[in-house]
Scaffold this active site. Sequence first.
Site, PDB file in Angstrom:
ATOM      1  N   HIS A  81      -8.887   2.637  -2.525  1.00 22.99           N
ATOM      2  CA  HIS A  81      -8.053   3.800  -2.207  1.00 22.99           C
ATOM      3  C   HIS A  81      -7.047   3.938  -3.340  1.00 22.99           C
ATOM      4  CE1 HIS A  81      -8.655   2.288   2.188  1.00 22.99           C
ATOM      5  NE2 HIS A  81      -9.598   3.156   1.887  1.00 22.99           N
ATOM      6  N   HIS A 125      -4.278   4.770   4.473  1.00 18.75           N
ATOM      7  CA  HIS A 125      -3.974   4.541   3.052  1.00 18.75           C
ATOM      8  C   HIS A 125      -4.265   5.834   2.282  1.00 18.75           C
ATOM      9  CE1 HIS A 125      -4.770  -0.101   3.281  1.00 18.75           C
ATOM     10  NE2 HIS A 125      -3.761   0.298   4.036  1.00 18.75           N
ATOM     11  N   ASP A 135      -4.170   1.689  -2.774  1.00 15.51           N
ATOM     12  CA  ASP A 135      -4.353   0.233  -2.708  1.00 15.51           C
ATOM     13  C   ASP A 135      -3.690  -0.440  -3.906  1.00 15.51           C
ATOM     14  OD1 ASP A 135      -5.831   0.478  -0.424  1.00 15.51           O
ATOM     15  OD2 ASP A 135      -7.779   0.223  -1.384  1.00 15.51           O
ATOM     16  N   ARG A 189       3.363  -4.218   9.831  1.00 12.49           N
ATOM     17  CA  ARG A 189       4.191  -3.791   8.697  1.00 12.49           C
ATOM     18  C   ARG A 189       5.530  -4.498   8.756  1.00 12.49           C
ATOM     19  NH1 ARG A 189       5.209   1.937   9.647  1.00 12.49           N
ATOM     20  NH2 ARG A 189       5.062   1.227  11.771  1.00 12.49           N
ATOM     21  N   HIS A 216       3.052  -5.259   4.167  1.00  5.25           N
ATOM     22  CA  HIS A 216       2.513  -5.853   5.396  1.00  5.25           C
ATOM     23  C   HIS A 216       2.920  -7.308   5.574  1.00  5.25           C
ATOM     24  CE1 HIS A 216      -0.022  -2.458   6.617  1.00  5.25           C
ATOM     25  NE2 HIS A 216      -0.034  -2.189   5.316  1.00  5.25           N
ATOM     26  N   HIS A 259     -11.635   0.631   1.056  1.00  7.81           N
ATOM     27  CA  HIS A 259     -10.483  -0.175   0.654  1.00  7.81           C
ATOM     28  C   HIS A 259     -10.926  -1.222  -0.372  1.00  7.81           C
ATOM     29  CE1 HIS A 259      -6.666  -2.234   1.072  1.00  7.81           C
ATOM     30  NE2 HIS A 259      -7.311  -3.373   1.241  1.00  7.81           N
ATOM     31  N   HIS A 275       0.685   4.924   1.822  1.00 10.51           N
ATOM     32  CA  HIS A 275       0.012   5.684   2.871  1.00 10.51           C
ATOM     33  C   HIS A 275       0.077   7.178   2.559  1.00 10.51           C
ATOM     34  CE1 HIS A 275      -0.754   2.631   6.180  1.00 10.51           C
ATOM     35  NE2 HIS A 275      -0.253   1.932   5.184  1.00 10.51           N
ATOM     36  N   HIS A 322       0.817  -1.223   0.000  1.00  2.35           N
ATOM     37  CA  HIS A 322       0.000   0.000   0.000  1.00  2.35           C
ATOM     38  C   HIS A 322       0.847   1.267   0.000  1.00  2.35           C
ATOM     39  CE1 HIS A 322      -2.527  -2.862   2.637  1.00  2.35           C
ATOM     40  NE2 HIS A 322      -2.959  -2.962   1.402  1.00  2.35           N
TER      41      HIS A 322
END
Lengths: 266, 172
Positions: free
Chosen positions: B99, B82, B102, B163, B140, B90, B67, B65
Amino acid sequence: MSTNVEFAVQINSKSGADVLKSTLKELSGVDNVNLFPESGILVVKSSLPISVLQEKIESVGHKVVIKGYGGIEQDSLQAAVAIVGGECGYADTKLQGVVRFIQANESQCIIDGTVDGLSPGLHGLHVHELGDISDGCNSVGDHFTIINAPHGGPENDKMNRHTGDLGNITVDENGRTQFRFIDNVLKVWDIIGRTIVITENADDLGKGTNQQSLIDGNSGKKLGCGIIARSAGLFKNDKKICACDGVSVWDERNKPLAGPGRKYRL
Amino acid sequence: MKMVIKSSPFIFLTLMVAATTQEKQAIVVLNGPTVKGNITFVENGNRVIIRGKVIGLNKGLHGFHIHEKGDLSNGCVSTGSHFNPDKKNHGSQTDRERHVGDLGNIEANDQGEVIINITDERISLSRSKYNILGRAVVIHADVDDLGRGNETDSLTTGHAGARVACGIIGTL
């Protein structure tokens, strides 16, 4: 020029809140203190480096985290932050620091920072054009400039300096520097994704006698660097807990950025 | 005639340089305790091509992702959510409802390596509202359920867990 800094603080009692407010108000350079105990938000308007405020708040027994910062005018401001050294930036030595940029208005950018692990004396501070640290601080390119001008000092007009020429920072005998100054040439929106670099030697501001003076002010090796990233303005970050792993704003202070230390959900 | 022959390679070269400098590029360097890698972003018209190699991951799928902020001064909290300028839920990279940040999952092989090669039309290096420069890339520990799980955080984070690596997207 004063700026507002928004902190999250842990307040446990009314008397603690009163001591915190009066301690901050007594500091020379602080214009205003607003504390919202129910939400744990503290907003301080001052012309002091952010780390000086942070240390003061911690000195009276409160945990504190910076949430956002901005100029006096509420909107249309941009804020950025660069972490020099550590896990996200790069440094050859133990150098580590944080440099923040606040676009106070169309013309004035406030540059606020704290760096530890430097030798006492003057060190050059420059914005470089690239945000590429794949080869450490060697891959960040030249001094960032919008106008094709020779190297100069921050006092020069924009035709006689690189946009990223921020002059020198002064380090004390403990290897620390805390600074806050205003630059009228650099704009936050032009430097997002570029890199801040701290050099080994003092920057001669283009006043030296050799050719190198007009390139980098004979400031020498790049000791540490960090990519300039977007950060939250005032009241723009309401995140208190990491949705992904449940780490709160308070736990986050002591956690490694990524990796095994964060593996377990709290 | 001689002049034309002599100058044409020069003109050609100049055009080439002009073309490459117009193409916007960015890079993120991941330098975590175990996970390392470089990922580049090259903008070509409305598309951004994401390529790179990441090593040191556990085998399997990992949420990938962007952020909103690149501010890692207080870890995950200061990177915000995100990157979501259109205020959507999402989703997966190919969903309309997603997003902007994403980018789905990346899949590590037995050796813990991933070769990334993704083309995306939502993220940008030039359109200011969708510009990803100065924001953070996060990989992640777990799989992103792409908003399809029944977890409380499926529609916000894809339930992708902790993460394992993050880095700031810089100009290249």
